[in-house]
Motif scaffolding. Structure first.
Motif, PDB file in Angstrom:
ATOM      1  N   THR A  19      -0.868   3.377  -5.078  1.00  0.00           N
ATOM      2  CA  THR A  19      -2.041   2.639  -5.126  1.00  0.00           C
ATOM      3  C   THR A  19      -3.306   3.506  -4.771  1.00  0.00           C
ATOM      4  O   THR A  19      -4.401   3.282  -5.347  1.00  0.00           O
ATOM      5  N   GLU A  20      -3.091   4.345  -3.972  1.00  0.00           N
ATOM      6  CA  GLU A  20      -4.235   5.279  -3.427  1.00  0.00           C
ATOM      7  C   GLU A  20      -4.694   6.156  -4.840  1.00  0.00           C
ATOM      8  O   GLU A  20      -5.872   6.199  -5.050  1.00  0.00           O
ATOM      9  N   ARG A  31       0.798  -1.059   0.015  1.00  0.00           N
ATOM     10  CA  ARG A  31      -0.038  -0.084  -0.199  1.00  0.00           C
ATOM     11  C   ARG A  31       0.823   1.292   0.129  1.00  0.00           C
ATOM     12  O   ARG A  31       1.663   1.462   0.873  1.00  0.00           O
ATOM     13  N   THR A  32       0.791   2.022  -0.937  1.00  0.00           N
ATOM     14  CA  THR A  32       1.535   3.315  -1.222  1.00  0.00           C
ATOM     15  C   THR A  32       0.650   4.269  -1.487  1.00  0.00           C
ATOM     16  O   THR A  32      -0.432   4.165  -1.954  1.00  0.00           O
ATOM     17  N   ARG A  88      -4.108   5.273  -7.730  1.00  0.00           N
ATOM     18  CA  ARG A  88      -4.637   4.405  -8.775  1.00  0.00           C
ATOM     19  C   ARG A  88      -5.972   4.210  -8.271  1.00  0.00           C
ATOM     20  O   ARG A  88      -6.942   3.992  -9.547  1.00  0.00           O
ATOM     21  N   ASN A  89      -6.474   3.828  -7.211  1.00  0.00           N
ATOM     22  CA  ASN A  89      -7.629   3.483  -6.739  1.00  0.00           C
ATOM     23  C   ASN A  89      -8.646   4.549  -7.263  1.00  0.00           C
ATOM     24  O   ASN A  89      -9.635   4.424  -7.563  1.00  0.00           O
ATOM     25  N   GLU A  90      -8.051   5.891  -6.815  1.00  0.00           N
ATOM     26  CA  GLU A  90      -9.074   6.988  -7.110  1.00  0.00           C
ATOM     27  C   GLU A  90      -9.556   7.080  -8.891  1.00  0.00           C
ATOM     28  O   GLU A  90     -10.464   7.112  -9.116  1.00  0.00           O
TER      29      GLU A  90
END
Lengths: 449, 564
Positions: free
Chosen positions: B243-244, B239-240, B246-248
């Motif tokens: 990734t955040e 989790r970096t 990317r999730n958005e």
């Protein structure tokens, strides 16, 4: 229509695997997995205690068996029979357990809703989610399994947390304008989340995936509100059943009410077909009616048959006056479901328990009313076509389709009171469940048309 | 006296004509006195006439009697009984004249009396009638008064009730308000309590959490044989921040996808609607070629031509790339043109309606002239038309039903069509009703006309008869002696002046007259009348003064008296 032999069952725990190849059922502390086609036992697992809940993983490889009393979840693999996994929640206790959509994580809710533990079957990692809300529909996954919405309660306020299921990262966190949130549900397209308030207030809120409030709808005040909610498979409609015996349908563009379906006890419109189930005993009908206690015997000796008659309108349906001074009165729309092709909506008004209303969604009109002899226990749409299966706690199963409806006697020895049923994903068969037995019911394809 | 009888009365009457008129001219005394006399006179007339007569004049006192009578008569304005040249010689001619005069007077008096009696009777009956009426009206008044009182009482009661109800309503409203307040207060109380409880509960939960979770519960564990691979076969990523992000991104992609899909659907829907609009417009244009010019010419609203220009532009545009362009201008043009077309269509329809109604009213006005044949022809035609229309409606309904039976997709349009048909049918029925009414009116008028014609014919016939009789009379009188002709003349004068209403009556009276007037009353009666002249001398004036209207009735009365 064919029926299989009867198998033992406990706690109505019988489920088809998502891929439709297996059938899992429980007898006390044993989990039995059968082949759907020949009902041969493929695997037999023994759990530590009486199983209270089972669930297939989305890839049909694992089954979780929850034993809430002992706070234990046991997971079994279909591919590796000797693989085992046991999750113990210890003194925290366990009230609910479910798979995450990827089939590799298990979400356990501890007693008193202290937290939700996310166990991974792939890594040793364990995540905790604090402050889950104690409510029936507090967790909702989108259909594509990417996102999870979770209702939370902190400092006497309701919140929604949106998680990305792949890595359990919190995507959004927002408060909702609810007094006491009681349920959440994703639209099938995964873009809109419906959030409804406690039954004391009629209020439904619609949130976008990014946490924006799209709309709020409230039909009335000062009275018991929403009882049930259902999205249409196309996400076009949101049907809201409420305690005022009405279903309101919202549209997906303006989120305003399109129409209102009332459920009166008398049906006067001559365009509506009313099917009434009539009992026709072969010979001694008076005796069979005169001795209801000897029903088991009677049905074994001369199975009473029933058929549907088309009643002449106006028809008055059997109406139960609800007790007004009790909590959770038996009134209002308790069950509603859209047919898989979006064309029909089936509803049940709890104070007219013997009847099922089927609405034509294209015309937004009442189409058919089925009046059963006994109270409707459950109805479920065929996943492939507009065909509704109904059980009323007797030894019959009822099927409705736009072409007509039939009542089928389950040809079993003794009393076979169908309390529940579940369709196979192909729509060709279904499992009929009684208190401690189940059997398969196969429908011929020709019969459908 | 026996000698007097021999003298013919007609000669007398003709001779005495002038003096009589003189006296009547002279004697214009107050009518009240006359009336009294007239009223009093009949009593002694019928009773002991002979005895009185005999007592008045005997062999001995002939002279005195004559002188007395002479005096009396002179005072009454008659010429003296004695001849003027020689003293104390009885002038028989004047005596007879006087007697005749007296007789005429008597007769007149009798007539007047009769008249008065009849009038009296009539008045009496009128009086009775009026009294009855009065009583009835009084009764009515009483009942209506009572009714009014009753109604007032009821009104009062109703008002009272109303007031009570108002009060009740107010009370109920207050109650509702109160209850709502109570509910609100309860709700707040409940919420408050809930919050308090929940806080406590949260505290407890927190505590429990600490107790249960933090003491390293050995039992909380997962016992797994070996970890299984992920579904996608990959290893879990760390989790970096990446990734955040990317999730958005993913989330927005999903959202965007959803919106795009919806936009596509809306586009399709829009295009279809536009197509429908376009088609509608085309159909409208093709439907209204002549009407299209008129609004332009009329130019009562100045934007007419401008709009049409715009519309033409739009049409040109439409031909090119209507479907590709979904911009504001095109939409506006399209809607504007459609609106305009629609307005024109509406105007047209209204005009047609007006025409229809005008035609209708024209038919109504001209109804007086339309002959019956035309009328019937028209009705027949209309009936036929209605029949045809009905049949058409029936077939249409059948067709509709058939169409409905077969699975149809567009229910609403069907419904609309149905609606229109029904409307049309209703309108036809209404027209039919109107027509029926008209027909009835015609019939009534016709009947009244025929009745009037019949009456006219009757009247004419009567008149003809009348005239014939009169002519005959005239002719007869011309040929017969003078006295008769004179009487007839007076009579004809009456008929000339009298109303047409009395024609019949006159006619009847005249029919009787010829044989009743000339006939001389018997000698005895004559004597009686002579004897009465002194009492009734003034009555001649009364008779002359009686109105023209009553003359026919006088005649009648006379006839009656004579027949008696």
């Amino acid at each position: 229509m064919n029926f299989s032999e009867v198998f033992k069952l406990s706690s109505l725990l019988c489920k088809f695997s998502p891929d439709g190849r297996y059938l899992a059922s429980c007898v006390q502390y044993r989990l039995i997995v059968r082949d759907v086609n020949n009902l041969q036992i493929l695997q037999l697992y023994t759990c530590l205690d009486q199983i209270q809940y089972i669930e297939w993983s989305s890839d049909s490889l694992f089954i979780l068996c929850a034993m809430y009393k002992r706070g234990i979840v046991q997971v079994w693999s279909l591919e590796q029979p000797d693989w085992h996994c046991k999750i113990d929640e210890g003194s925290a206790g366990l009230v609910a357990s479910c798979w995450s959509p990827d089939g590799r994580h298990i979400l356990n809710t501890t007693e008193f809703y202290l937290r939700i533990t996310v166990w991974s079957l792939c890594t040793k990692s364990v995540s905790y989610i604090k402050y889950p809300k104690a409510c029936q529909h507090g967790i909702a996954f989108t259909k594509d399994g990417r996102y999870m919405a979770l209702a939370e309660r902190r400092d006497c306020k309701d919140f929604i947390s949106l998680f990305v299921c792949s890595d359990w990262q919190l995507l959004r966190h927002f408060d909702t304008e609810t007094q006491d949130l009681s349920g959440i549900e994703w639209a099938p397209n995964g873009c809109v989340l419906a959030v409804w308030d406690t039954c004391l207030e009629y209020k439904i809120l619609l949130y976008s995936l990014d946490g924006r409030l799209l709309s709020t709808y409230s039909a009335y005040e000062w009275s018991l509100g929403i009882k049930s909610v259902a999205w249409s498979p196309s996400s076009q409609f949101l049907a809201i059943g409420s305690y005022d015996e009405k279903v309101r349908i919202l549209n997906h563009v303006t989120w305003k009410k399109i129409t209102e379906f009332e459920h009166p006890a008398t049906i006067a419109n001559p365009k509506i077909i009313v099917y009434k189930e009539m009992e026709k005993s072969p010979r001694v009908e008076t005796e069979s009616l005169a001795f209801p206690p000897a029903r088991a015997q009677a049905s074994a000796l001369f199975s009473t048959q029933s058929k549907y008659d088309i009643s002449q309108v106006p028809v008055s349906l059997q109406y139960i006056k609800p007790v007004a001074d009790r909590a959770n009165p038996r009134i209002g729309i308790g069950m509603l479901a859209f047919s898989p092709d979006n064309c029909f909506l089936a509803t049940k008004n709890d104070n007219i328990p013997n009847a099922i209303w089927i609405w034509d969604v294209q015309k937004l009109k009442l189409f058919v009313v089925l009046e059963q002899l006994y109270a409707v226990q459950l109805f479920q749409w065929d996943p492939r076509q507009p065909r509704l299966a109904i059980c009323t706690g007797n030894s019959k199963v009822y099927l409705w389709s736009p072409a007509g409806c039939v009542s089928v006697q389950v040809p079993m020895e003794g009393d076979f009171q169908v309390l529940s049923l579940c369709w196979h994903s192909s729509g060709d068969s279904m499992a009929l469940l009684t208190k401690d037995n189940f059997c398969m019911c196969y429908l011929e394809r020709e019969e459908v048309k | 006296m026996g000698d007097w009888k021999t003298i013919t009365v007609p000669a007398l009457s003709s001779a005495s004509k002038i003096p009589y008129q003189n006296t009547s001219e002279k004697k214009m005394s107050p009518s009240s006195l006359n009336m009294q006399q007239v009223l009093r006179s009949p009593l002694p007339l019928s009773k002991s006439m002979h005895s009185f007569f005999s007592a008045f004049c005997t062999e001995e006192n002939v002279e005195q009697s004559i002188s007395y009578l002479n005096r009396e008569l002179t005072t009454l304005g008659f010429p003296s009984l004695y001849s003027e040249c020689k003293d104390k010689e009885l002038n028989v001619v004047s005596v007879l004249n006087c007697m005749n005069e007296l007789l005429v007077l008597q007769r007149k008096n009798l007539r007047a009396q009769e008249e008065v009696e009849i009038q009296h009777l009539k008045l009496g009956s009128d009086m009775d009638h009026l009294q009855n009426c009065y009583a009835k009206v009084k009764e009515q008044l009483e009942t209506s008064r009572r009714e009014i009182v009753g109604l007032q009482e009821r009104d009062r009661q109703q008002q009272c009730k109303n007031r009570n109800l108002h009060q009740l309503l107010k009370n109920e409203k207050d109650e509702v308000q109160k209850l709502q307040n109570i509910i609100a207060s309860r709700a707040t109380q409940y919420n408050h309590d809930m919050k308090r409880k929940e806080r406590e509960y949260n505290k407890l939960k927190e505590r429990l959490h600490q107790l249960v979770m933090n003491k390293k519960d050995k039992k909380i564990a997962m016992d797994v044989l070996n970890y299984v691979g992920r579904v996608d076969g990959k290893r879990g990523a760390w989790r970096t921040g990446k990734t955040e992000a990317r999730n958005e991104e993913e989330m927005y992609k999903v959202l965007l996808g959803g919106y795009e899909q919806r936009q596509k659907q809306l586009l399709v829907e829009n295009a279809e609607l536009k197509k429908v609009l376009q088609q509608m417009k085309k159909e409208m244009i093709s439907l209204l070629p002549p009407q299209k010019q008129k609004p332009k010419e009329r130019a009562e609203d100045g934007i007419g031509p401008v709009l049409s220009d715009m519309e033409e532009d739009a049409v040109e545009l439409n031909k090119e790339n209507m479907w590709e362009l979904s911009c504001e201008t095109v939409r506006e043009q399209l809607t504007n043109s459609i609106r305009k077309q629609w307005r024109m269509l509406k105007n047209h329809v209204e005009k047609l309606d007006n025409q229809v109604s005008r035609a209708h009213s024209g038919a109504l006005n001209g109804s007086d002239v339309i002959s019956r044949e035309d009328h019937e022809l028209e009705t027949e035609k209309l009936e036929l038309e209605i029949q045809q229309c009905k049949e058409m409606i029936k077939t249409q309904q059948q067709l509709l039903q058939q169409q409905l039976m077969s699975p149809c997709d567009d229910d609403t349009s069907m419904l609309l069509q149905d609606c229109y048909l029904l409307e049309e049918r209703e309108r036809l029925q209404e027209e039919w009703k109107l027509f029926r009414e008209q027909k009835k009116n015609f019939e009534r008028e016709r009947r009244s006309f025929t009745e009037a014609a019949i009456r006219l014919g009757l009247e004419r016939k009567a008149f003809e008869e009348d005239r014939g009789a009169w002519l005959k009379q005239q002719f007869l009188s011309m040929t017969s002696d003078h006295k008769n002709s004179e009487h007839v003349k007076t009579q004809s004068a009456y008929s000339g002046s009298s109303d047409p209403d009395n024609q019949l009556m006159n006619f009847r009276s005249r029919q009787k007259k010829p044989h009743c007037l000339p006939s001389v009353p018997p000698s005895e009666e004559l004597c009686q009348t002579i004897q009465h002249i002194p009492h009734n001398s003034n009555s001649s004036v009364v008779l002359n003064k009686t109105t023209e209207d009553s003359k026919p009735k006088q005649w009648k009365g006379l006839n009656k008296a004579e027949t008696e």
